[in-house]
Design a protein around this motif. Structure first.
Motif, PDB file in Angstrom:
ATOM      1  N   ALA A  30       0.839  -1.195   0.000  1.00 58.54           N
ATOM      2  CA  ALA A  30       0.000   0.000   0.000  1.00 58.54           C
ATOM      3  C   ALA A  30       0.876   1.247   0.000  1.00 58.54           C
ATOM      4  O   ALA A  30       1.745   1.402   0.863  1.00 58.54           O
ATOM      5  CB  ALA A  30      -0.910   0.012   1.212  1.00 58.54           C
ATOM      6  N   THR A  31       0.665   2.093  -0.979  1.00 55.68           N
ATOM      7  CA  THR A  31       1.315   3.403  -0.995  1.00 55.68           C
ATOM      8  C   THR A  31       0.366   4.383  -0.323  1.00 55.68           C
ATOM      9  O   THR A  31      -0.751   4.612  -0.799  1.00 55.68           O
ATOM     10  CB  THR A  31       1.615   3.852  -2.430  1.00 55.68           C
ATOM     11  N   VAL A  32       0.797   4.951   0.788  1.00 57.26           N
ATOM     12  CA  VAL A  32      -0.095   5.696   1.668  1.00 57.26           C
ATOM     13  C   VAL A  32       0.165   7.185   1.553  1.00 57.26           C
ATOM     14  O   VAL A  32       1.321   7.638   1.631  1.00 57.26           O
ATOM     15  CB  VAL A  32       0.110   5.257   3.133  1.00 57.26           C
ATOM     16  N   ASP A  33      -0.902   7.950   1.356  1.00 54.60           N
ATOM     17  CA  ASP A  33      -0.848   9.406   1.418  1.00 54.60           C
ATOM     18  C   ASP A  33      -1.723   9.827   2.596  1.00 54.60           C
ATOM     19  O   ASP A  33      -2.934   9.982   2.456  1.00 54.60           O
ATOM     20  CB  ASP A  33      -1.367  10.008   0.112  1.00 54.60           C
ATOM     21  N   GLU A  34      -1.095   9.961   3.766  1.00 51.99           N
ATOM     22  CA  GLU A  34      -1.869  10.237   4.973  1.00 51.99           C
ATOM     23  C   GLU A  34      -2.498  11.620   4.930  1.00 51.99           C
ATOM     24  O   GLU A  34      -3.599  11.817   5.461  1.00 51.99           O
ATOM     25  CB  GLU A  34      -0.976  10.106   6.202  1.00 51.99           C
ATOM     26  N   LYS A  35      -1.838  12.559   4.282  1.00 49.94           N
ATOM     27  CA  LYS A  35      -2.363  13.928   4.230  1.00 49.94           C
ATOM     28  C   LYS A  35      -3.737  13.949   3.580  1.00 49.94           C
ATOM     29  O   LYS A  35      -4.656  14.628   4.041  1.00 49.94           O
ATOM     30  CB  LYS A  35      -1.388  14.823   3.463  1.00 49.94           C
ATOM     31  N   ASN A  36      -3.886  13.211   2.482  1.00 47.13           N
ATOM     32  CA  ASN A  36      -5.163  13.175   1.767  1.00 47.13           C
ATOM     33  C   ASN A  36      -6.011  11.966   2.132  1.00 47.13           C
ATOM     34  O   ASN A  36      -7.037  11.712   1.505  1.00 47.13           O
ATOM     35  CB  ASN A  36      -4.905  13.183   0.260  1.00 47.13           C
ATOM     36  N   ARG A  37      -5.531  11.223   3.115  1.00 45.24           N
ATOM     37  CA  ARG A  37      -6.212   9.994   3.558  1.00 45.24           C
ATOM     38  C   ARG A  37      -6.584   9.110   2.359  1.00 45.24           C
ATOM     39  O   ARG A  37      -7.741   8.744   2.142  1.00 45.24           O
ATOM     40  CB  ARG A  37      -7.460  10.328   4.379  1.00 45.24           C
ATOM     41  N   SER A  38      -5.571   8.777   1.587  1.00 44.99           N
ATOM     42  CA  SER A  38      -5.788   7.934   0.415  1.00 44.99           C
ATOM     43  C   SER A  38      -4.649   6.932   0.304  1.00 44.99           C
ATOM     44  O   SER A  38      -3.555   7.145   0.835  1.00 44.99           O
ATOM     45  CB  SER A  38      -5.866   8.784  -0.854  1.00 44.99           C
ATOM     46  N   ILE A  39      -4.923   5.834  -0.382  1.00 45.93           N
ATOM     47  CA  ILE A  39      -3.895   4.825  -0.610  1.00 45.93           C
ATOM     48  C   ILE A  39      -3.997   4.317  -2.035  1.00 45.93           C
ATOM     49  O   ILE A  39      -5.010   4.488  -2.716  1.00 45.93           O
ATOM     50  CB  ILE A  39      -4.032   3.626   0.370  1.00 45.93           C
ATOM     51  N   GLN A  40      -2.936   3.686  -2.486  1.00 43.72           N
ATOM     52  CA  GLN A  40      -2.931   2.906  -3.717  1.00 43.72           C
ATOM     53  C   GLN A  40      -2.427   1.517  -3.357  1.00 43.72           C
ATOM     54  O   GLN A  40      -1.539   1.367  -2.510  1.00 43.72           O
ATOM     55  CB  GLN A  40      -2.016   3.541  -4.771  1.00 43.72           C
ATOM     56  N   VAL A  41      -2.987   0.489  -3.987  1.00 43.81           N
ATOM     57  CA  VAL A  41      -2.592  -0.870  -3.622  1.00 43.81           C
ATOM     58  C   VAL A  41      -2.140  -1.659  -4.843  1.00 43.81           C
ATOM     59  O   VAL A  41      -2.574  -1.414  -5.967  1.00 43.81           O
ATOM     60  CB  VAL A  41      -3.749  -1.645  -2.933  1.00 43.81           C
ATOM     61  N   VAL A  65     -11.435   2.648   1.109  1.00 41.60           N
ATOM     62  CA  VAL A  65     -10.905   3.457   2.211  1.00 41.60           C
ATOM     63  C   VAL A  65     -11.558   4.831   2.122  1.00 41.60           C
ATOM     64  O   VAL A  65     -11.040   5.764   1.528  1.00 41.60           O
ATOM     65  CB  VAL A  65      -9.370   3.547   2.142  1.00 41.60           C
ATOM     66  N   THR A  66     -12.729   4.930   2.685  1.00 42.48           N
ATOM     67  CA  THR A  66     -13.552   6.134   2.584  1.00 42.48           C
ATOM     68  C   THR A  66     -14.308   6.318   3.889  1.00 42.48           C
ATOM     69  O   THR A  66     -14.499   5.359   4.651  1.00 42.48           O
ATOM     70  CB  THR A  66     -14.548   5.999   1.406  1.00 42.48           C
TER      71      THR A  66
END
Length: 910
Positions: A30-41, A65-66
């Motif tokens: 999982a590539t996590v972007d905590e600032k935007n609360r989003s991930i890529q898997v 993830v919403t």
């Protein structure tokens, strides 16, 4: 009140975790972007369960993830409150009920969605300190027959093999498993194995001709429930044709003679008659099994979910034991687990008859042993109630309070309307979940917001005994908390703080690992489940723990990062004699028999792109397109007999309930059988829940319900009109008899049908519906909407398109029959800021405008590739092999579960 010391990932980082769905246990990057609360898997290529592959559901994890439909705050009687208030309310009411009625008036009902650490503290609180065995789990509906069967055969609930056996087997037998849809990554491994080693044979044993049959050399469409007869027949064949391994039996097996004696009447002719199979097909399978050195028998819910599930499991195991084809590379019985942590739950005692660490109430000294380890004098002294009986006791009032964790029994339990009523009248219902709008939450007195996948941190165990870390990717949303923390806080508030000092998941895991090794070689017996080699992991070692198969002993850990690939490799089983047990069996027809009133057998199961009760998967729009509505598959002869029309709607009923589903006429069904998927909830389909019809008949040993054989009747639902609505706003309530919502990205789709004619006119009805959509919208009022309509009264057709400032807001289409204009091209218009004149005309004509992209029904959910796109590629490029479609469109190149559909399209359109 202490707060959980949760792992906090950096703002952007690649994190290794584990998928949230089936028991394959796939590794995820999982590539996590905590600032935007989003991930890529994407798949983790280093994980030995999937080597980088993910199925359609796993590939869509990021879309789930919403905060949509999240339960974010605690509440008491529908009023939001603080955590302190919620915890005090639960602890006070539990304590009061225990004082007034005793500990057996309390029950916990868990889930294979819980992490092992969550499960451990829940089981410890209920059985160790409240003092009741009344903790069961939805794994009872999934895998408890395997638990019972393996314990009878091996002395413990231990699955011998490993996924690597797939690549080493020369015969792969799939029993009661639509592997292509339910365990797609393992299906992909089987397909690749067969392509690389063409001599490998695949046999599918299933009443339905499922997608899995695409790779079968032999399909045995046996009579529902006749698996015991089939494998008793195999046992008899092996005996009569001198295929027993006498040396192995002498050294390592007990009960073989009694087992063989019980099979003596199951010759080919008799067995074929019992199973409704041809003698030639049965003989072929028996020959292949007998003459193959390394057969691998993979089985799943078609075996487990049965009133004879335990006997089915032992019937399969018997055949491997008497031939010595077990616990060696490429061979043996192999249970494909349904949920991501069903096995982890079994390890810590999640089922009502179990204690922790593979100890149980029935084994001498286990109760005392666990009590001494936990330092409690209030441990339960007897097993608790299994799921069906547990909810029966809620209904009768014997259970006064129940805590339901991470599951939706009003949808998934048999006789589910009774479960709803039981919870409705229960004195005190607690639900901890991450989803707000699900059927069971509506009956809760107290709602506790739990962390969801991407926020939870702990471990899960997959089908091959492999423990993997499920790591937190994002902070907990809103005021949600990890399940282990919620349970710990309530335990502390009930006065058990010394026994529940946990501050992080690693604390719980270390205790769990210590207990697995506690007095593990006492009285000449040992427990196969032993991970004491991980009991001294530091916090950092726990955080970095690689996937590892148990047992993991102190002598091998932590240097041996692989653990134990194959259990019982030394043929020392966990019985007093160290020998495995063959079980003498007899076939009995399913308890649920058809009658003149209910002449059809209802079989239930999963579909490819949905998971359990859809609370997570329905959040990913592409997963709702392949099978958008509840459906019933029925054989053409039965469709003719009951005057059913393909694509119309059927009503299915029995003495308990009724439901409605879209009719699919297909020769893949047996005459006399129908199939309905299990996933739809009241929230998405007002009459699409199949659980209320399922009879609550259980296996007498495992107490697992029979979900594959319920007598029902079927009839055509004679609607006055059919229709659909696509709109930006969601309809608040069902407005017709038949109402199914299909969630999408920027709009909602609802399929409709109704028995009554319009009270006035379709236009007035449509205006009322649209007015209800916008009555709470302050920016758009009904009088600002622009309408375009088409009506043909003689044909009973009505179509409307509704706009606001050139943007499409809603589309309504109504007709007298189920066949309505195509919908698949319309959703793209909702993303446009302006609708052209040609597109407006197209909406009223019901046909896509020239040059528009109409992908058709989705075939490949992994890459969102539709049927029309695939057909166009086939015809344009003269495609003859499914691999060519993959090269052109990527369809079929990920999990491979859509490959059979692609092959069908190639055959039809070339």
């Amino acid at each position: 009140m202490s707060q959980p010391l949760q792992y906090n990932p950096p703002a952007r980082k690649i994190i290794k975790t584990t998928c949230a769905y089936c028991g394959v246990g796939c590794g995820v990057l999982a590539t996590v972007d905590e600032k935007n609360r989003s991930i890529q898997v994407k798949g983790d290529q280093s994980h030995p369960a999937n080597y980088g592959k993910l199925c359609s559901k796993g590939s869509a994890l990021a879309e789930t993830v919403t905060l949509k439909n999240r339960l974010l705050k605690p509440s008491i009687n529908q009023q939001e409150c603080s955590w302190d208030q919620a915890i005090n309310e639960v602890s006070h009411r539990f304590t009061q009920i225990i004082n007034d009625h005793g500990p057996d008036a309390i029950a916990f009902y868990g889930s294979g969605q819980l992490l092992t650490e969550d499960y451990y503290v829940a089981n410890k609180l209920m059985k160790g300190f409240i003092g009741s065995g009344n903790m069961d789990t939805n794994s009872r509906l999934c895998m408890s027959s395997t638990v019972a069967g393996q314990k009878r055969a091996f002395g413990s609930d231990t699955m011998p093999g490993s996924y690597s056996d797939i690549e080493r087997a020369d015969l792969i037998v799939l029993i009661g498993s639509n592997t292509a849809w339910c365990h797609p990554i393992l299906f992909q491994r089987i397909r690749v194995t067969k392509e690389k080693r063409p001599h490998v044979k695949v046999v599918v044993i299933d009443p339905r001709e499922t997608t899995t049959c695409d790779i079968a050399d032999l399909h045995l469409p046996l009579k529902i429930g006749s698996d015991v007869a089939l494998f008793q027949g195999l046992l008899h064949y092996l005996d009569q044709h001198n295929h027993l391994d006498q040396a192995f039996i002498t050294e390592h097996v007990e009960g073989s003679q009694e087992s063989l004696e019980s099979a003596r009447d199951y010759d080919i002719k008799h067995t074929a008659n019992l199973c409704n199979l041809s003698e030639a097909a049965l003989n072929q399978f028996y020959q292949w099994f007998a003459n193959t050195d390394n057969p691998l028998s993979l089985y799943s819910q078609g075996v487990n979910q049965s009133s004879a599930g335990t006997d089915k499991v032992n019937a399969i195991i018997n055949c491997h034991l008497i031939t010595g084809k077990i616990a060696k590379p490429g061979m043996g019985p192999f249970s494909l687990t349904g949920q991501p942590n069903a096995m982890g739950g079994r390890e810590v005692g999640g089922l009502a008859h179990q204690l922790a660490a593979h100890m149980d109430f029935a084994t001498p000294n286990d109760i005392d042993r666990v009590a001494r380890f936990w330092q409690t004098d209030n441990i339960a002294q007897r097993k608790g109630l299994a799921a069906v009986e547990l909810f029966d006791n809620v209904a009768s009032g014997k259970i006064k309070a129940i805590w339901i964790m991470g599951t939706n029994p009003i949808v998934s339990m048999p006789n589910a309307n009774k479960v709803r009523q039981a919870l409705h009248q229960c004195e005190f219902v607690v639900v901890s979940d991450c989803i707000l709008n699900q059927d069971t939450c509506a009956e809760a007195n107290v709602l506790l917001p739990a962390a969801g996948w991407s926020e939870k941190d702990g471990t899960v165990t997959n089908s091959e005994r492999r423990i993997s870390r499920q790591r937190a990717l994002l902070p907990c949303a809103g005021e949600s908390k990890p399940d282990w923390w919620i349970i710990t806080q309530i335990a502390n508030a009930m006065g058990y703080s010394e026994a529940f000092p946990y501050e992080k998941p690693a604390d719980i895991f270390r205790e769990h690992a210590r207990l697995s090794g506690f007095e593990n070689h006492q009285e000449g017996r040992f427990r196969a489940f032993n991970i004491s080699g991980l009991a001294s992991l530091s916090d950092q070692q726990y955080q970095n723990l690689l996937p590892i198969q148990w047992p993991v002993l102190p002598s091998t850990a932590p240097d041996d990062v692989n653990g134990t690939q194959r259990a019982f490799a030394d043929f020392q089983f966990t019985t007093p004699s160290k020998k495995a047990h063959c079980i003498a069996l007899q076939y009995h027809a399913p308890v649920n028999a058809t009658t003149d009133e209910f002449p059809l057998i209802l079989n239930t199961g999963r579909i490819r792109d949905q998971w359990h009760t859809m609370s997570r998967t329905a959040l990913a729009p592409r997963l709702n397109q392949h099978k958008p509505e509840p459906f019933v598959e029925i054989h053409p002869d039965d469709a003719k007999r009951y005057q059913l029309i393909d694509g119309a709607i059927a009503t299915i009923h029995n003495q308990q309930a009724k439901m409605q589903a879209r009719i699919v006429v297909t020769s893949t069904q047996h005459v006399g059988n129908i199939f309905v998927p299990m996933h739809w909830t009241s929230d998405l389909s007002n009459r699409g829940r199949v659980g209320p019809l399922v009879n609550p008949v259980v296996d007498p040993i495992s107490f697992q319900p029979e979900s594959k054989s319920t007598p029902v009747a079927i009839s055509l639902y004679e609607a006055n009109w059919h229709g659909f609505i696509l709109s930006r706003q969601r309809l608040a309530n069902a407005i017709t008899d038949y109402h199914v919502e299909v969630p999408n990205t920027d709009h909602y789709r609802v399929e409709l049908a109704h028995t009554e004619a319009f009270a006035s006119s379709p236009q007035q009805w449509a205006e009322t519906v649209v007015q209800s959509l916008y009555h709470t919208n302050t920016d758009i009022t009904f009088d600002k909407l622009e309408w375009q309509t088409y009506q043909d009264s003689s044909q009973h057709q009505y179509r409307a398109a509704v706009f606001y400032q050139q943007q499409l807001e809603a589309v309504i289409m109504i007709g007298p029959i189920p066949k309505l204009p195509e919908r698949d091209w319309i959703p793209q218009l909702f993303s446009q800021t302006e609708i052209s004149y040609e597109e407006r005309l197209a909406l009223l004509s019901g046909r896509p405008p020239n040059g528009s992209s109409n992908v058709g029904p989705i075939v490949c959910a992994c890459f969102n590739v539709g049927e029309n796109t695939i057909i166009d590629a086939i015809q344009t490029h003269s495609v003859s092999q499914y691999q060519q479609v993959g090269e052109l469109l990527k369809a079929g190149t990920n999990c491979g579960s859509c490959v059979p559909d692609i092959k069908r399209l190639i055959k039809k359109h070339t």
